[in-house]
Structure formats: C-alpha cells, structure tokens
Design an enzyme around this catalytic site. Structure first.
Site, PDB file in Angstrom:
ATOM      1  N   PHE A 143       0.804  -1.227   0.000  1.00 43.12           N
ATOM      2  CA  PHE A 143       0.000   0.000   0.000  1.00 43.12           C
ATOM      3  C   PHE A 143       0.840   1.281   0.000  1.00 43.12           C
ATOM      4  O   PHE A 143       0.552   2.212   0.729  1.00 43.12           O
ATOM      5  CB  PHE A 143      -0.965   0.019   1.195  1.00 43.12           C
ATOM      6  CG  PHE A 143      -1.662  -1.285   1.465  1.00 43.12           C
ATOM      7  CD1 PHE A 143      -2.198  -2.045   0.433  1.00 43.12           C
ATOM      8  CD2 PHE A 143      -1.784  -1.782   2.756  1.00 43.12           C
ATOM      9  CE1 PHE A 143      -2.843  -3.251   0.677  1.00 43.12           C
ATOM     10  CE2 PHE A 143      -2.437  -2.988   3.017  1.00 43.12           C
ATOM     11  CZ  PHE A 143      -2.965  -3.722   1.974  1.00 43.12           C
ATOM     12  N   HIS A 144       1.858   1.335  -0.862  1.00 44.81           N
ATOM     13  CA  HIS A 144       2.712   2.522  -0.941  1.00 44.81           C
ATOM     14  C   HIS A 144       2.765   3.099  -2.362  1.00 44.81           C
ATOM     15  O   HIS A 144       3.841   3.354  -2.891  1.00 44.81           O
ATOM     16  CB  HIS A 144       4.145   2.194  -0.500  1.00 44.81           C
ATOM     17  CG  HIS A 144       4.280   1.771   0.913  1.00 44.81           C
ATOM     18  ND1 HIS A 144       5.412   1.118   1.401  1.00 44.81           N
ATOM     19  CD2 HIS A 144       3.439   1.883   1.976  1.00 44.81           C
ATOM     20  CE1 HIS A 144       5.255   0.861   2.682  1.00 44.81           C
ATOM     21  NE2 HIS A 144       4.066   1.318   3.058  1.00 44.81           N
ATOM     22  N   PRO A 145       1.643   3.335  -3.033  1.00 48.66           N
ATOM     23  CA  PRO A 145       1.718   3.871  -4.393  1.00 48.66           C
ATOM     24  C   PRO A 145       2.206   5.317  -4.408  1.00 48.66           C
ATOM     25  O   PRO A 145       1.751   6.145  -3.618  1.00 48.66           O
ATOM     26  CB  PRO A 145       0.273   3.763  -4.889  1.00 48.66           C
ATOM     27  CG  PRO A 145      -0.559   3.849  -3.643  1.00 48.66           C
ATOM     28  CD  PRO A 145       0.241   3.145  -2.591  1.00 48.66           C
TER      29      PRO A 145
END
Length: 543
Positions: free
Chosen positions: A475-477
């Site tokens: 979850f690090h876009p």
C-alpha cells in the site's frame, strides 16, 4: 449549479497531505481556505483502535475500494488497493509506521528536479518541525509538533528471537530508523498516542477547523477542475463537485491544490483534460494540456510474505485462537491500551541489502507474530510468524488511467509488478536472505519450518515464480504526478509542485515523488505538504 463561494485556496482531498495543507495555509488569517473531501468524518471507532485497520480496509465507509487490473507479474492476479476515503485519508487506515526513508532518496529527488531544496539536509527540518517524538528534540527529531511518534506498547518473544537472528545474519540491532541510514533491525516506531491511532485529522485538521477562515466540506465528490484559457495559456479557476445531491462550483482566487493521492490526483487531472492527449481523445475528454506523465511512473512496494511454522513459543495465532484468548486481548486493551489490539499491522522492522553490491539497504522487512493466507482471512490454526520483505527501490513502473469520462468510474490501476529482470532477481535474493535469517541459531529453539512459499522453490527462477505467487501490495503507491525538470517529458510538476502548462494549479501529495522512498510513505507525504505550504506562502508573499 450552486456556488460554494470564492476562496483563496481550494484543497482537494482531506487525506494526509490535505490535512497538513489546511493547517498551514489557514495560519494566515488573511486567506480563505476550502477543503473538499469525498469521504466522511473520522468518527468510526475502528479507525482509532490500532488493530481496527482490519475493519477499515476494504470497507466502503473508509476505503475507496480500488482494485488493480489483472497483473501479469503476479500471475494474472488482481489485488485490493486500499486508499483512505475519510478525514485523514490513508493515515486513518494505514499501518501507523513512522518512517522517513533514506537520505539518498531525497538527494535523488533533488537531482531529478534540479532543486537542492529537496535534499535530505534541507528537508530534515521539515520532518522535525511537525514531529512530536517520544524521545524529545534532538539533531534528528522534533518535539512539540503535531505528528506524534511513540514506541509500541508490546513485545513478542518470537520477534525478539528474529531480531537476534537478523543480527547473527549481519543485520545489526538499532534503535532508530529515521536518521538517514536505516540499516538494521528494531521495533517500528508508530504514529499513536497512548495506544490509540494518531491520524492527520487529529494532528492537523482539528486545529484548522477551529479557525474562521477555514471551510470543510465532506461527502463531496470532485468531478473536474475548472480550467479556462487565459492570455498565457490554461488557468485553473476552481472545481466542480457534487455533495448533498447538489452540483457545486467553487472558485479559487489564488490556487487549487490537488492532494487526492497517487490514485486520485492523476485521475482528476485526466478527467479535467490534463494528461496524454491521445488517451483523453479516445475517452471523449477534451485535452487542455498534453502531459504524457500524468498517471505514469506508478511505483509501489511489493511485499513477499514468507510464513514459518514454529514450536514452543506463543504467537497471535494461538493467543487469539479461542474466545477466552480474545477476551483477554480485549480486556488488556480496554484497561491499558496495550497488547495485540494496540498492534500496528507489522511490529518488527529490518532493513538490509539483497546483495553486497547495494550501496544502501534495498530491502525492508515487516515481521509479525502471526500468519494468515491473505488479508481478511482468519489466522492459521498453528503457531507461526510472517516475515514480509519488499524491494525498496523497484525498477518496475506501472500506470493509472481513467476508464472513462465518468468521474464516478474507478480508474484502471496497472502496477506492473516484477516486470523487470532486476526486480525478479531482487525478489529471489530477498527470499534467500529470509531463509538465512530463519536458519540462524537464535531461532533454532523454535524449529521454524517454511510454510509459504515452501522449501521446494530453490533456483532463482523458481524463487522469482514464488514471488509472483505470494507477492502483494504493501500500500505505498507513489510517483504518478512526478516532479522533474523542463527536459523531462514525463514530469507533471516542477520542483515547486506547479502543474506544467496550467497556471493556478499544484499537486502536493505522494504522487509527486519522482522515486519511491526507501520505506513507508506516509510521513514523507507530510513533509511534502509542509514544503508545499511554505512554497505557496512564499509565492504569494512576493506578489
């Protein structure tokens, strides 16, 4: 269409960056600020209990419910892609880990955009000014700021053993990951306050909300930016949005600031005609600025979740395996705000090199005293721990594109994980390093047995295939509106975060990162918003 009025600044998105911007810009009593958020208030109980992220992710009350397109690098799998849709944004549903990355990350940004003010030594004061660190003020940390950083209120025997094993494998024990070089192993520091999640809505927005020059509108969906043709080119004049069954127009006297995140910001630019002209034409959107980089350069950290069965030690699988255990866990949190319910999703961290040729650590571990098949599934019935490892600096690049001219249609998210030989090799090397840690003497008393992906994967080719099967987003876009110099054809914003070719418009969120940081991305986004606010003040003080 109803008029919501005129404001000096309109901020789109009350997530991590938007809350910071609202706080900093409203300090000037002479400006009027409007903040528009699609989600609702952060008054859902599970937002504030740390383990409540399990109830917030993939929940329409707090999450946009995005999914990726089927990804070839993951064997055609589609993943959930959580993004916060609530005050505080993803800081209300994330893992609460306080992490800045490495000094070299920011020096690389500065080189990419030709602006030394993005170097580590220049941005460190910005990290410090918003920080309230449990250890007090120091060369590297701040005290008295809004962003609370605390130690976790727990420890686990199996995690202590993993830390010892990592040290035996050449990963030293450290006590601070946030001094510019994060090599080592330690329990993560977290954004909590006495065992309760500390999101950016509490930290920054609450102060802004008490100021008379601030307006907050929640439950409002921004449909497009209002872009008009000026004497010197396109100018953003405000936004069109819907809320309460009404379509609204809000006008910006000075600037509109996109803080909708790495998915929302490029999608809204494209919906407004700012993006690759050919693609927009095909979707029936009239181009107003042909920017090839809008939605390109998508980067993310792909975690490879290795699971090891163990004997003779307690893990959460066992403790939460019956109603009595669950009651004890609940009572511990109710009485002391500690124990498993105060847990961040990952408790122990480590940073290491996948091979000796890496100048700085290029792997990050998130280690947990539990295991499960995938997010949302029940815990396994046997005792186990999970060691998730991710490539911090992937070379794979994906993209985000709107699916149609309908602003309510979810965008197409195509991460392109493991699409380069370099990323597949790092994945294989990461799994091999994890096996070496698990085989170290410190873990021997617990007889770890590899359950996922399984000992049958041995060659680099087999391990890369295993990574494809078990990999999932952490979850690090970032990077979909990246900053860069004039000769960078994929740069969307300049080093001042101004959108190229469109006056009166900036982007200030994780999407502007030219390269992903070497760690969790929430606190770097706060720093970006701090810097954006300074640049905005400076620009208008000169006029």
């Amino acid at each position: 269409m109803e008029s919501a009025g005129q404001f000096d600044y309109i901020i789109i998105g009350a997530g991590t960056a938007g809350c910071v911007l609202a706080n900093r810009l409203t300090r000037d009593k002479n400006v009027q600020v409007l903040l528009i958020e699609a989600g609702g208030r952060d008054d859902y109980l599970w937002i504030h209990i740390p383990v409540g992220y399990l109830h917030c992710i993939n929940n329409p009350r707090t999450d946009w419910l995005y999914r990726t397109e089927a990804d070839a690098g993951l064997g055609g799998r589609s993943l959930i892609y959580p993004r916060g849709k609530v005050l505080g944004g993803s800081s209300s549903i994330n893992g609460m880990i306080y992490m800045r990355g490495q000094a070299g990350d920011y020096d690389r940004w500065a080189e990419a955009c030709g602006d030394d003010s993005w170097r580590w030594d220049a941005v460190l004061p910005l990290f410090r000014q918003s920080e309230d660190h449990h250890g007090g003020a120091s060369e590297f940390h701040g005290a008295g700021g809004e962003w609370r950083v605390e130690k976790q209120r727990l420890s686990w025997q199996i995690l202590d053993a993993f830390r010892d094993a990592a040290e035996q494998t050449g990963i030293p024990k450290v006590d601070d990951f946030n001094r510019g070089d994060n090599l080592g192993c330690a329990y993560f520091e977290v954004n909590q306050k006495r065992g309760i999640r500390w999101n950016t809505a509490k930290a920054f927005l609450k102060q802004a909300s008490a100021r008379p020059n601030f307006t907050l509108m929640t439950g409002c969906h921004v449909e497009k930016l209002l872009v008009e043709q000026g004497e010197q080119g396109p100018v953003c004049k405000g936004v069109v949005f819907t809320g309460g069954g009404t379509q609204w127009r809000a006008d910006a006297r000075r600037e509109t600031i996109l803080a909708a995140g790495s998915v929302g910001s490029p999608a809204l630019l494209q919906l407004s005609g700012i993006g690759p002209a050919g693609m927009l034409h095909e979707l029936g959107v009239a181009p107003v600025a042909d920017l090839l980089g809008v939605g390109a350069n998508l980067q993310d950290h792909l975690q490879l979740r290795m699971v090891f069965k163990v004997d003779g030690v307690k893990t959460l699988n066992v403790l939460a395996g019956n109603w009595l255990g669950k009651m004890r866990i609940g009572m511990e949190y109710a009485l002391f705000q500690s124990g498993p319910m105060s847990m961040a999703p990952s408790q122990l961290g480590a940073f290491a090199r996948s091979d000796a040729g890496q100048a700085t650590p290029n792997l990050q571990y998130h280690v947990q005293p539990l295991s499960l098949e995938k997010f949302g599934d029940p815990l396994h019935a046997f005792p186990a721990f999970t060691a998730s490892v991710c490539n911090l600096r992937p070379t794979s690049r994906g993209h985000i594109r709107i699916a149609s001219a309908d602003s309510y249609a979810p965008p197409k998210i195509t991460p392109m994980y493991l699409s380069t030989p370099e990323d597949r090799q790092v994945a294989a090397d990461a799994l091999k390093l994890t096996r070496r840690i698990a085989a170290a003497p410190a873990l021997a008393p617990y007889r770890p047995q590899e359950f996922k992906p399984g000992p049958e994967f041995q060659s680099d080719e087999e391990l890369a295939a295993a990574a494809s099967a078990i990999g999932t987003t952490i979850f690090h876009p970032v990077g979909t509106c990246r900053m860069g110099q004039k000769n960078d054809t994929l740069a969307v914003v300049d080093s001042q975060l101004r959108v190229r070719g469109v006056a009166g418009l900036r982007v200030a969120d994780a999407s502007v990162m030219p390269f992903i940081t070497s760690g969790n991305t929430n606190s770097p986004t706060i720093m970006i918003a701090e810097k954006a606010a300074q640049m905005i003040h400076s620009a208008w003080n000169r006029t």
